[in-house]
Design an enzyme around this catalytic site. Structure first.
Site, PDB file in Angstrom:
ATOM      1  N   ARG A   1       1.541 -20.025   2.567  1.00 38.41           N
ATOM      2  CA  ARG A   1       1.012 -20.210   3.925  1.00 38.41           C
ATOM      3  C   ARG A   1       0.950 -21.694   4.292  1.00 38.41           C
ATOM      4  NH1 ARG A   1       1.902 -15.179   5.796  1.00 38.41           N
ATOM      5  NH2 ARG A   1       0.883 -13.640   4.497  1.00 38.41           N
TER       6      ARG A   1
ATOM      7  N   ARG B   1       0.820  -1.209   0.000  1.00 39.83           N
ATOM      8  CA  ARG B   1       0.000   0.000   0.000  1.00 39.83           C
ATOM      9  C   ARG B   1       0.851   1.256   0.000  1.00 39.83           C
ATOM     10  NH1 ARG B   1      -2.640  -4.253   1.841  1.00 39.83           N
ATOM     11  NH2 ARG B   1      -4.932  -4.303   1.920  1.00 39.83           N
TER      12      ARG B   1
ATOM     13  N   ASP C   1      -4.809 -15.072   7.357  1.00 37.12           N
ATOM     14  CA  ASP C   1      -3.548 -15.649   6.884  1.00 37.12           C
ATOM     15  C   ASP C   1      -2.954 -16.649   7.867  1.00 37.12           C
ATOM     16  OD1 ASP C   1      -3.609 -14.180   4.530  1.00 37.12           O
ATOM     17  OD2 ASP C   1      -2.508 -12.503   5.400  1.00 37.12           O
TER      18      ASP C   1
END
Length: 427
Positions: free
Chosen positions: A388, A27, A315
């Site tokens: 993950r 971001r 996550d």
């Protein structure tokens, strides 16, 4: 890669730091590109996904450089992006693709966003629908996936209620709202991570967050952004993987300088419910809370995770699954159907991998059940090219009776390239 089982020992307390936060880094780079002036971002994430964002920005004509761990971006203002001569390759990064779509929707040129095969399977109607409502011209495949073709146009502000809790969709709409007429408002029924809002406020955007009884409304208006001077905190999701390792190996851990944003702290709350000792010492609050995280080993107990908790630890849910195999009782995760739309179907992949190691685990349409404790055995776990899952299965291998081979371990570089090296501290 094969992960040998480790014998428990009286290891001295471990102190580590983790790379910069991946979500914040994405971001910060995108917003800095449309600010006016030079932004300096220290501790920018080393993740492969964030490297994809930087390459996309360079293809859009944004100049940036990295020196001594500090990323400098020459912001070109809201109208400063330029057309790329080729499709913009987001590699494996869904965040890059979805957030970039929000910026490109108001540019005065056409763009195509593409990526690796796994990214081309992920759902993109969720961003196309609100951006089209703002006036954007967006083309997807018949299946609602990328490649995404965007023909930039003038946008109008809208009020959009998220049908699925998604910080990526919220951020895409807010980024589009920076160059739309009127006010753009995103309404959330379940709060998602708020890194975009914090960065916009730090850059002088006209932004308002209005919490209600059942919803939260986030509003933004068009305006020029000031450049950033930002130290990126350590990635809490990366710290979570090491915290889980510490609990499995029964050692105490301190992670220094990690982000402690409450919209990301669901995993810490779950660990505390499971019996772990969790302490944090905050030393910075703006724009992001940062501090040291202390994890103290303790016997683990089962817990239940409700749907409204899921966005704050989406996550980390594969880590919860692994910890639950060593916890006393039945752990239940519900409301996590979004796990099926990640880099892989993480529910199916997690259950298949843990079952292959002897865990008592059951798949649900929107989550999973783990009955513990289980004595894990050696085996092969397919991480399904998912970073993950690769980390979760690596941790399972630490407590298994025998070696556990994890196929696809190289994909941890998407989010945490240093994972394997830091895990060696627990051996």
């Amino acid at each position: 890669m094969t992960f040998p089982a480790l014998a428990g020992s009286s290891v001295v307390p471990i102190r580590v730091s983790v790379p910069g936060d991946k979500s914040i880094s994405h971001r910060a780079a995108l917003l800095a590109a449309i600010a006016r002036g030079t932004s300096r971002i220290a501790g920018f994430s080393s993740a492969g996904d964030c490297a994809a964002t930087l390459r996309v920005l360079r293809d859009l004509g944004v100049s940036w450089s990295m020196d001594a761990g500090v990323l400098e971006i020459e912001g070109r203002g809201a109208a400063g992006l330029g057309a790329s001569g080729a499709a913009l390759d987001c590699c494996r990064s869904g965040t890059t693709m979805r957030l970039a779509a929000g910026l490109l929707a108001w540019c005065d040129f056409s763009s195509e966003l593409t990526g690796d095969s796994q990214l081309l399977r992920r759902p993109m109607r969720r961003i196309a629908e609100p951006l089209r409502a703002m006036g954007a011209s967006i083309e997807l495949t018949p299946e609602g996936t990328a490649p995404i073709t965007i023909h930039g146009t003038e946008l109008r502000g809208i009020t959009y209620e998220l049908p699925v809790a998604s910080a990526q969709v919220k951020s895409a709409v807010l980024l589009a709202g920076l160059h739309a007429g009127g006010t753009t408002t995103v309404v959330e029924r379940v709060t998602t991570r708020d890194h975009t809002e914090r960065l916009l406020r730090a850059m002088g955007a006209v932004i308002e967050v209005a919490p209600g009884v059942q919803t939260t409304a986030v509003s933004v208006r068009a305006g020029e952004l000031a450049p950033l001077e930002l130290p990126v905190p350590g990635d809490l999701s990366s710290a979570a993987a090491l915290a889980a390792a510490a609990l499995l190996m029964k050692v105490d851990l301190t992670v220094e300088g990690v982000g402690l944003n409450p919209t990301r702290a669901g995993f810490l709350n779950v660990l505390a419910r499971m019996g772990a000792g969790i302490e944090s010492a905050m030393h910075t609050k703006v724009p992001e809370p940062v501090g040291d995280l202390h994890v103290h080993s303790a016997p683990l107990f089962a817990t239940e995770i409700a749907p409204d908790e899921v966005p704050s630890l989406i996550d980390e849910l594969p880590l919860v699954g692994v910890l639950a195999t060593q916890a006393e009782g039945v752990t239940v995760v519900r409301g996590a159907q979004e796990l099926r739309a990640k880099e892989s179907d993480r529910i199916a992949g997690l259950v298949a991998g843990l079952h292959g190691l002897g865990a008592d685990v059951e798949q649900l349409p929107d989550g999973f059940i783990v009955r513990g404790p289980s004595r894990l055995r050696s085996g092969i776990c397919d991480a399904r090219d998912d970073h993950r899952l690769a980390m979760a299965f690596s941790l399972a291998g630490m407590v298994a009776d025998g070696d556990v081979q994890v196929t696809g371990i190289d994909f941890v570089g998407d989010s945490f390239p240093e994972f394997t090296a830091l895990l060696a501290a627990f051996q």
